[in-house]
Design a protein around this motif. Structure first.
Motif, short mmCIF file in Angstrom:
data_model
loop_
_atom_site.label_atom_id
_atom_site.label_comp_id
_atom_site.label_asym_id
_atom_site.label_seq_id
_atom_site.Cartn_x
_atom_site.Cartn_y
_atom_site.Cartn_z
N THR A 174 19.49 48.93 83.20
CA THR A 174 19.19 50.08 82.35
C THR A 174 18.99 49.58 80.93
O THR A 174 19.81 48.82 80.42
CB THR A 174 20.36 51.09 82.38
OG1 THR A 174 20.58 51.51 83.73
CG2 THR A 174 20.06 52.29 81.51
N ILE A 175 17.93 50.00 80.30
CA ILE A 175 17.64 49.59 78.93
C ILE A 175 17.76 50.83 78.05
O ILE A 175 16.97 51.76 78.17
CB ILE A 175 16.24 48.95 78.79
CG1 ILE A 175 16.13 47.75 79.73
CG2 ILE A 175 15.96 48.57 77.35
CD1 ILE A 175 14.76 47.14 79.79
N ARG A 176 18.73 50.82 77.15
CA ARG A 176 18.96 51.95 76.25
C ARG A 176 18.29 51.69 74.91
O ARG A 176 18.00 50.56 74.54
CB ARG A 176 20.45 52.15 76.06
CG ARG A 176 21.15 52.63 77.31
CD ARG A 176 22.64 52.85 77.03
NE ARG A 176 23.34 53.44 78.14
CZ ARG A 176 23.70 52.81 79.25
NH1 ARG A 176 23.40 51.55 79.40
NH2 ARG A 176 24.35 53.43 80.21
N ASP A 219 10.04 54.49 71.20
CA ASP A 219 8.98 55.28 71.84
C ASP A 219 7.67 54.50 71.92
O ASP A 219 6.92 54.62 72.88
CB ASP A 219 8.76 56.59 71.08
CG ASP A 219 9.90 57.57 71.25
OD1 ASP A 219 10.64 57.46 72.27
OD2 ASP A 219 10.07 58.44 70.37
N GLU A 220 7.41 53.69 70.89
CA GLU A 220 6.18 52.89 70.87
C GLU A 220 6.16 51.89 72.02
O GLU A 220 5.13 51.69 72.66
CB GLU A 220 6.11 52.15 69.53
CG GLU A 220 4.86 51.33 69.35
CD GLU A 220 4.86 50.63 67.99
OE1 GLU A 220 4.58 49.42 67.99
OE2 GLU A 220 5.13 51.29 66.97
N ILE A 221 7.30 51.29 72.32
CA ILE A 221 7.38 50.33 73.42
C ILE A 221 7.21 51.05 74.75
O ILE A 221 6.49 50.58 75.64
CB ILE A 221 8.71 49.56 73.37
CG1 ILE A 221 8.74 48.68 72.13
CG2 ILE A 221 8.91 48.73 74.64
CD1 ILE A 221 10.06 47.99 71.89
N LYS A 222 7.82 52.21 74.87
CA LYS A 222 7.69 52.98 76.12
C LYS A 222 6.24 53.40 76.34
O LYS A 222 5.72 53.29 77.46
CB LYS A 222 8.59 54.21 76.08
CG LYS A 222 8.55 55.00 77.36
CD LYS A 222 9.45 56.21 77.32
CE LYS A 222 9.32 57.02 78.59
NZ LYS A 222 10.09 58.25 78.51
N GLN A 223 5.57 53.84 75.29
CA GLN A 223 4.16 54.23 75.42
C GLN A 223 3.30 53.02 75.78
O GLN A 223 2.38 53.14 76.59
CB GLN A 223 3.66 54.86 74.11
CG GLN A 223 4.18 56.26 73.86
CD GLN A 223 3.79 57.22 74.95
OE1 GLN A 223 4.57 57.50 75.84
NE2 GLN A 223 2.58 57.72 74.89
N GLY A 224 3.60 51.88 75.17
CA GLY A 224 2.86 50.67 75.50
C GLY A 224 3.05 50.26 76.95
O GLY A 224 2.10 49.86 77.63
N LEU A 225 4.28 50.38 77.44
CA LEU A 225 4.57 50.07 78.84
C LEU A 225 3.85 51.04 79.76
O LEU A 225 3.28 50.65 80.77
CB LEU A 225 6.07 50.09 79.09
CG LEU A 225 6.52 49.79 80.51
CD1 LEU A 225 6.09 48.37 80.91
CD2 LEU A 225 8.03 49.95 80.64
N GLU A 279 5.67 47.60 86.50
CA GLU A 279 5.11 46.82 85.39
C GLU A 279 6.22 46.11 84.62
O GLU A 279 6.08 44.95 84.24
CB GLU A 279 4.31 47.72 84.45
CG GLU A 279 3.57 46.97 83.37
CD GLU A 279 2.47 46.06 83.91
OE1 GLU A 279 2.11 45.10 83.20
OE2 GLU A 279 1.96 46.30 85.02
N ALA A 280 7.36 46.80 84.41
CA ALA A 280 8.49 46.17 83.71
C ALA A 280 9.02 44.98 84.51
O ALA A 280 9.34 43.94 83.94
CB ALA A 280 9.60 47.20 83.48
N ARG A 281 9.07 45.12 85.84
CA ARG A 281 9.51 43.99 86.67
C ARG A 281 8.56 42.81 86.53
O ARG A 281 8.98 41.66 86.43
CB ARG A 281 9.62 44.42 88.14
CG ARG A 281 10.87 45.19 88.47
CD ARG A 281 11.07 45.31 89.97
NE ARG A 281 9.97 46.00 90.64
CZ ARG A 281 9.97 47.31 90.90
NH1 ARG A 281 10.99 48.05 90.57
NH2 ARG A 281 8.95 47.86 91.51
N ALA A 282 7.26 43.09 86.52
CA ALA A 282 6.26 42.02 86.39
C ALA A 282 6.39 41.33 85.04
O ALA A 282 6.29 40.11 84.95
CB ALA A 282 4.85 42.60 86.56
N ILE A 283 6.61 42.09 83.98
CA ILE A 283 6.77 41.51 82.65
C ILE A 283 7.99 40.61 82.60
O ILE A 283 7.94 39.48 82.09
CB ILE A 283 6.86 42.62 81.58
CG1 ILE A 283 5.52 43.33 81.45
CG2 ILE A 283 7.30 42.05 80.23
CD1 ILE A 283 5.56 44.60 80.64
#
Length: 88
Positions: free
Chosen positions: A5-7, A11-17, A31-35
């Motif tokens: 869990t990433i707290r 918002d900019e990072i979430k939108q980019g993801l 995508e987060a797993r691949a990164i």
């Protein structure tokens, strides 16, 4: 498998993801797993993931272009066509 869990994620990072996942046609989680997977690999392999993948057409075109391309003959139909329906 473990969970993470990433707290306090900006918002900019979430939108980019979200954008990156949509571009690659996968979920944000995938995508987060691949990164993360790429981040712990060697730098050469991580760079390969960042480069856009060629689609099938581009790969085939690069293979054929040195030979000047090719033309395919369309084979004749083996059966005669049926009569079109009449709506009288």
């Amino acid at each position: 498998m473990a969970s993470l869990t990433i707290r306090n994620l900006d918002d900019e990072i979430k939108q980019g993801l979200r954008y990156r996942a949509a571009t690659n046609g996968v979920s944000m989680e995938q995508e987060a797993r691949a990164i993360l997977r790429d981040a712990i690999r060697s730098p050469e392999k991580a760079r390969q993931r960042e480069e856009p993948e060629e689609n099938w057409y581009q790969s085939l075109r690069q293979l054929v272009e040195p030979y000047g391309g090719f033309e395919l003959d369309i084979p004749p139909r083996s059966k005669s066509m049926r009569e079109p329906p009449s709506f009288d």
